[in-house]
Structure formats: structure tokens, C-alpha cells
Design an enzyme around this catalytic site. Structure first.
Site, PDB file in Angstrom:
ATOM      1  N   ASP A 182       0.844  -1.203   0.000  1.00  0.00           N
ATOM      2  CA  ASP A 182       0.000   0.000   0.000  1.00  0.00           C
ATOM      3  C   ASP A 182       0.881   1.255   0.000  1.00  0.00           C
ATOM      4  O   ASP A 182       0.834   2.047   0.928  1.00  0.00           O
ATOM      5  CB  ASP A 182      -0.940  -0.002   1.227  1.00  0.00           C
ATOM      6  CG  ASP A 182      -0.204  -0.072   2.569  1.00  0.00           C
ATOM      7  OD1 ASP A 182       0.946  -0.581   2.609  1.00  0.00           O
ATOM      8  OD2 ASP A 182      -0.770   0.384   3.577  1.00  0.00           O
ATOM      9  N   HIS A 206       9.534  -0.172   9.140  1.00  0.00           N
ATOM     10  CA  HIS A 206       8.517  -1.228   9.211  1.00  0.00           C
ATOM     11  C   HIS A 206       8.658  -2.232   8.053  1.00  0.00           C
ATOM     12  O   HIS A 206       9.087  -3.358   8.236  1.00  0.00           O
ATOM     13  CB  HIS A 206       7.120  -0.618   9.176  1.00  0.00           C
ATOM     14  CG  HIS A 206       6.743   0.107  10.438  1.00  0.00           C
ATOM     15  ND1 HIS A 206       6.741  -0.486  11.668  1.00  0.00           N
ATOM     16  CD2 HIS A 206       6.342   1.384  10.644  1.00  0.00           C
ATOM     17  CE1 HIS A 206       6.357   0.379  12.584  1.00  0.00           C
ATOM     18  NE2 HIS A 206       6.119   1.531  11.991  1.00  0.00           N
TER      19      HIS A 206
HETATM   20  O1  RIB Z   1       2.244  -0.573  11.061  1.00  0.00           O
HETATM   21  C1  RIB Z   1       3.150  -0.365  10.026  1.00  0.00           C
HETATM   22  C2  RIB Z   1       2.506  -0.640   8.699  1.00  0.00           C
HETATM   23  O2  RIB Z   1       1.456   0.298   8.513  1.00  0.00           O
HETATM   24  C3  RIB Z   1       3.422  -0.490   7.510  1.00  0.00           C
HETATM   25  O3  RIB Z   1       3.103  -1.456   6.539  1.00  0.00           O
HETATM   26  C4  RIB Z   1       3.141   0.893   7.011  1.00  0.00           C
HETATM   27  O4  RIB Z   1       3.369   1.017   5.627  1.00  0.00           O
HETATM   28  C5  RIB Z   1       1.685   1.092   7.380  1.00  0.00           C
HETATM   29  O5  RIB Z   1       0.837   0.668   6.400  1.00  0.00           O
HETATM   30 CA    CA Z   2       2.794  -0.831   4.180  1.00  0.00          CA
END
Ligand code: RIB
Ligand code: CA
Length: 318
Positions: free
Chosen positions: A10, A242
Site C-alpha cells: 500500500d 517497518h
Molecule cells: O504498522 C506499520 C505498517 O502500517 C506499515 O506497513 C506501514 O506502511 C503502514 O501501512
Molecule cells: Ca505498508
């Protein structure tokens, strides 16, 4: 032979970093991007996936558009205060010259996994809706996939979207419960580790110094994202890494400490989206809740410094 992966994404600033990290890693062969709502709506996620592949010089990689909404409820909406109105730190890229496939994300995943038994690894770094839809379309992908390595969830750590839940799982808890309970080889790279992987301002400055278009794009988009972290986590400096942490797991699982725990996802009330592990300690007072649930490889520890060094090495060389 490089490992064939499909990234379900995303994008999203940290998604862009993860996609580029994978593309710059010779151990990995990105055979497709599938898109999902989350940081942005699915239509913009698709546009951004195409744009990112153009920047990386890989417009040959197919993009398949995913679901516009979670399995059971309407999408709660994007997070422009984290990733910008455009999902890319408000740099407002030109429209892509390429187009997505005329095939849904779920259909693309099923086609690829069924055509190459044991070869394809799925790397979801957004809400798990497309993966759940692919399972619904063709349950035999459970036996045919090589592995699923996802960024999402929180076993022992608190949430980020809510006090209880991590954002990707919170955006579609019903889908996450299906995917984490499917009984395939699956690794959860969640907040238990990603909140221990920190890129400082000094680390981030290295992108601007690097003479390649991928690092240059990261240098443009990251300031908006960094400002969000520094605003919302007072006293912090830099960003959490992340989605790239899931890519790092593929490259070097030895960076992580893991446990084999069955996971259930809460779908009700204020804890909606919480991933509950049966750790074999206190939770075992209620074992029925995990009855029949398969173990998930849950990352609980990480060498954050080595992970950051690996990502910077891949992305900042010319
Ligand atoms: O919690 C972190 C996630 O949430 C990652 O995938 C970041 O891109 C958001 O979508
Ligand atoms: Ca993400």
C-alpha cells in the site's frame, strides 16, 4: 537462483523503501507487485506501485490492483498525515506511463503460485485482504506457496493504529485471522521487531548522498514521514523501519529471534485488530481459543543496527 517474491503493498513511504530494498537485492526476484488500500486508497496504491517501478527502471514488473475494501467492513480511510496526500511524502510524482494488469491481485497471486509450486514467496506489507481473497479463490495455494513473510501485527508489543492493534492488521482483522490461521509456512514481522529497527537522521542523510534514482527518491519522500514520527513520538529522532524489516527477514533470517506461537486476531470491540499469541504462559489459561490453530513463526527480537546497515548498503551504492 534468486528467490521469487510477490510484494503486496500500500505505498506508502516505508513501502517504497521496502520495494526498492528488494529490487536492489540480488538474492530476490520481484515477479510482481499487488496493491491494497491502507496508507492510501487502492487506486492510488496502484498508481504509486507503477511510479516506483518506473523510478527503479523496472517497468517490466507487473502490477495487479487489489481489493478496494476489507472483507467485512468499509475501509476506514487513508493516513495522509503519515505518508502525505499522495502516499509519497507530498512530492506529487508525474502519472506513470505504464498500466496495471487486467487481472485482480488475488487472481495474479493464485496464477503465479499455482504455476510454480514451492517457488513463490508472498510478502504482504499492507492489510491482508488480497491474500485472504486468494485463499478463498484457490485454497490449494496453501500447499503450493514457498512461504509467507508479512509485515504486520503485534504479539507482545502495544499497537500503533490503536493502543491494541498494528495498522495493517487493524485495517482488515478478518483477513488477518484467515491468513494467520491458514496453516502455511508463515512469518509475522510485526511491531515486536519493527519498533526496534530505527533509522536516525544521520542514516537517512545517506540516501541524499547516494547517486542512484532509488535512493534519491527515498531522500525526497522521507522528510514528511520522519516529521510524522518526530511529532507523534516526542523525543524521538528519525523513523521506524517497518516494511523493509520483512525484506530483511528474507535476506537474513538470522537477524531475528523467533517463537512458534499460534495467533488469533481479535475482531471485536476496542481491541479489534490485536494479534493474540498463545505463548505457552498466561494465555494457556484459555487454550480453547487457539484450538486447531497452526503455529506462526513470530519475530520477537532483532539486531536493528545490522538490519539498518544491510538496507543502507543495498540502497546507497551506485
Ligand atoms: O504498522 C506499520 C505498517 O502500517 C506499515 O506497513 C506501514 O506502511 C503502514 O501501512
Ligand atoms: Ca505498508
Amino acid at each position: 537462483m534468486p528467490r521469487k517474491i510477490i510484494i503486496d503493498t500500500d505505498p506508502g513511504v516505508d513501502d517504497a523503501m521496502a520495494i526498492f530494498f528488494a529490487l536492489r537485492s540480488p538474492e530476490l526476484d520481484v515477479i510482481g507487485l499487488t496493491t491494497i488500500f491502507g496508507n492510501v486508497h487502492t487506486s492510488l496504491a496502484t498508481t504509486n506501485a507503477l511510479r516506483l517501478l518506473e523510478i527503479a527502471g523496472r517497468p517490466d514488473i507487473p502490477v495487479a490492483k487489489g481489493s478496494d475494501h476489507p472483507l467485512a467492513v468499509p475501509f476506514g480511510g487513508p493516513v495522509p498525515f503519515v505518508h502525505g496526500d499522495d502516499g509519497q511524502g507530498n512530492v506529487h510524482l508525474p502519472a506513470p506511463t505504464t498500466a496495471p494488469l487486467d487481472q485482480s491481485a488475488a487472481a495474479f497471486i493464485v496464477e503465479q503460485v499455482m504455476a510454480a509450486p514451492g517457488a513463490i514467496t508472498l510478502v504482504p506489507v499492507g492489510p491482508l485482504t488480497n491474500i485472504a481473497l486468494a485463499l478463498r479463490l484457490e485454497p490449494r495455494i496453501i500447499e503450493r506457496v514457498r512461504e509467507v513473510v508479512l509485515m504486520g501485527g503485534n504479539a507482545l508489543a502495544p499497537g500503533n493504529a490503536t493502543p491494541a492493534a498494528e495498522a495493517n492488521v487493524h485495517n482488515d482483522p478478518e483477513a488477518a485471522d484467515v491468513v494467520l490461521g491458514a496453516g502455511w509456512p508463515i512469518t509475522m514481522v510485526g511491531l515486536d521487531v519493527t519498533h526496534k529497527v530505527h533509522m536516525s537522521g544521520a542514516h537517512l542523510a545517506q540516501y541524499a548522498q547516494a547517486a542512484n534514482p532509488l535512493a534519491q527518491h527515498i531522500a525526497r519522500i522521507v522528510p514528511f514521514y520522519r516529521a510524522y514520527f518526530e511529532r507523534c513520538f516526542p523525543g524521538s529522532e528519525g523513523i521506524y523501519v517497518h516494511d523493509s524489516s520483512a525484506i530483511a527477514y528474507l535476506l537474513d533470517p538470522g537477524l531475528f529471534e523467533t517463537r512458534q506461537w499460534p495467533i488469533r486476531v481479535e475482531t471485536q470491540g476496542i481491541s479489534r485488530g490485536k494479534t493474540w499469541p498463545a505463548t505457552g504462559s498466561g494465555n494457556d489459561a484459555h487454550p480453547a481459543a487457539w484450538q486447531g490453530r497452526p503455529p506462526v513463526n513470530v519475530c520477537i527480537g532483532v539486531d536493528g543496527a545490522r538490519l539498518v546497515a544491510l538496507e543502507l548498503e543495498r540502497l546507497t551504492r551506485s
